[in-house]
Design a protein around this motif. Sequence first.
Motif, mmCIF file in Angstrom:
data_model
loop_
_atom_site.group_PDB
_atom_site.id
_atom_site.type_symbol
_atom_site.label_atom_id
_atom_site.label_comp_id
_atom_site.label_asym_id
_atom_site.label_seq_id
_atom_site.Cartn_x
_atom_site.Cartn_y
_atom_site.Cartn_z
ATOM 1 N N HIS A 159 0.834 -1.201 0.000
ATOM 2 C CA HIS A 159 0.000 0.000 0.000
ATOM 3 C C HIS A 159 0.871 1.254 0.000
ATOM 4 C CE1 HIS A 159 -3.419 2.581 0.756
ATOM 5 N NE2 HIS A 159 -2.785 3.099 1.792
ATOM 6 N N TRP A 160 1.916 1.265 0.798
ATOM 7 C CA TRP A 160 2.826 2.413 0.871
ATOM 8 C C TRP A 160 3.515 2.633 -0.476
ATOM 9 C CZ3 TRP A 160 8.290 2.348 0.630
ATOM 10 C CH2 TRP A 160 8.888 3.575 0.863
ATOM 11 N N LEU A 161 3.972 1.537 -1.106
ATOM 12 C CA LEU A 161 4.621 1.674 -2.413
ATOM 13 C C LEU A 161 3.650 2.201 -3.462
ATOM 14 C CD1 LEU A 161 6.864 -1.509 -2.573
ATOM 15 C CD2 LEU A 161 7.617 0.853 -2.372
ATOM 16 N N ASP A 162 2.417 1.705 -3.443
ATOM 17 C CA ASP A 162 1.419 2.183 -4.408
ATOM 18 C C ASP A 162 1.123 3.668 -4.216
ATOM 19 O OD1 ASP A 162 1.219 -0.306 -5.545
ATOM 20 O OD2 ASP A 162 -0.597 -0.875 -4.445
ATOM 21 N N ALA A 163 1.122 4.118 -2.967
ATOM 22 C CA ALA A 163 0.832 5.526 -2.689
ATOM 23 C C ALA A 163 2.043 6.417 -2.954
ATOM 24 C CB ALA A 163 0.370 5.683 -1.246
ATOM 25 N N THR A 164 3.242 5.879 -2.814
ATOM 26 C CA THR A 164 4.463 6.680 -2.938
ATOM 27 C C THR A 164 4.979 6.733 -4.365
ATOM 28 O OG1 THR A 164 5.050 6.073 -0.682
ATOM 29 C CG2 THR A 164 6.786 6.991 -2.040
ATOM 30 N N LEU A 165 5.040 5.615 -5.019
ATOM 31 C CA LEU A 165 5.589 5.547 -6.371
ATOM 32 C C LEU A 165 4.449 5.726 -7.365
ATOM 33 C CD1 LEU A 165 7.962 2.503 -5.829
ATOM 34 C CD2 LEU A 165 8.525 4.922 -5.667
ATOM 35 N N GLN A 166 4.401 6.890 -8.029
ATOM 36 C CA GLN A 166 3.254 7.209 -8.855
ATOM 37 C C GLN A 166 3.602 7.426 -10.326
ATOM 38 O OE1 GLN A 166 0.010 8.893 -7.403
ATOM 39 N NE2 GLN A 166 0.353 7.943 -5.446
ATOM 40 N N SER A 167 4.693 6.908 -10.790
ATOM 41 C CA SER A 167 5.051 7.071 -12.207
ATOM 42 C C SER A 167 4.323 6.041 -13.065
ATOM 43 C CB SER A 167 6.556 6.900 -12.385
ATOM 44 O OG SER A 167 7.233 7.962 -11.774
ATOM 45 N N ASP A 168 4.347 6.298 -14.359
ATOM 46 C CA ASP A 168 3.729 5.360 -15.293
ATOM 47 C C ASP A 168 4.655 4.192 -15.595
ATOM 48 O OD1 ASP A 168 1.448 6.897 -15.485
ATOM 49 O OD2 ASP A 168 2.286 8.131 -17.095
#
Length: 170
Positions: free
Chosen positions: A129-138
Motif C-alpha cells: 500500500h505504501w509503495l502504491d501511494a508513494t511511487l506514482q510514475s507510469d
Amino acid sequence: QPRALQSRAQLEELTRRRLPLLAGAGAVVSIAGIALLGLDTRSLTIGFIALSSIVVAAALVIPGLTAWLLQILRAPARWTGALPVRLAVRGAHASLSRTGVAVTALSIAIATVIGIGVMIESFRGSVAHWLDATLQSDFYLRLAPGAAPQATSLLDSEAIATLRAIPEVE
C-alpha cells in the motif's frame, strides 16, 4: 508416602483434581485479558500484557478441554470396534498429565504460527500500500532480471538520450 509419589496413578488423580482449579484460573485470567483489550488505549505494553494473559488463560483451560473431549470420544471409539482407536483414546485419557501438556504446547505453537503469518501478511500489505501511494510514475526502469546490481551500474547514455527525446518523458 514415597511410593505413592512415584505412582503414575497418583499423579494422574492429582492432575484430574486440579483441572477445575486450572479452568477457574484460566477464566479469571481470560476475563482480565479481555478487559485489558477493552481499554481505550494505544499502549503497546497493555496490548502485550492482554495478549499474554489470553495465551496463559488458554494454556490453563486446554487440559480440562482435552479431558472433556477425550471423555466424549470414548463412546465413538467403542463403536468403531477398532482396537487401536480405543487404545489411543483410553491411553490419552489415562495419561492426562502428559497429554494435556502436549496438547497445550501444540495449541500455543499453532496459534503462534498463525499469528506470525497474519503479522507478515499485514506487513506485506502495508508495504505494498505504501509503495502504491508513494511511487506514482507510469513506468519504472530497472536492471535486467538476473543482472547483478553494482555501484557502477548505469543506464547506457544512448538509451538515456532516446528516452529524453520522447515528448511525454520528464
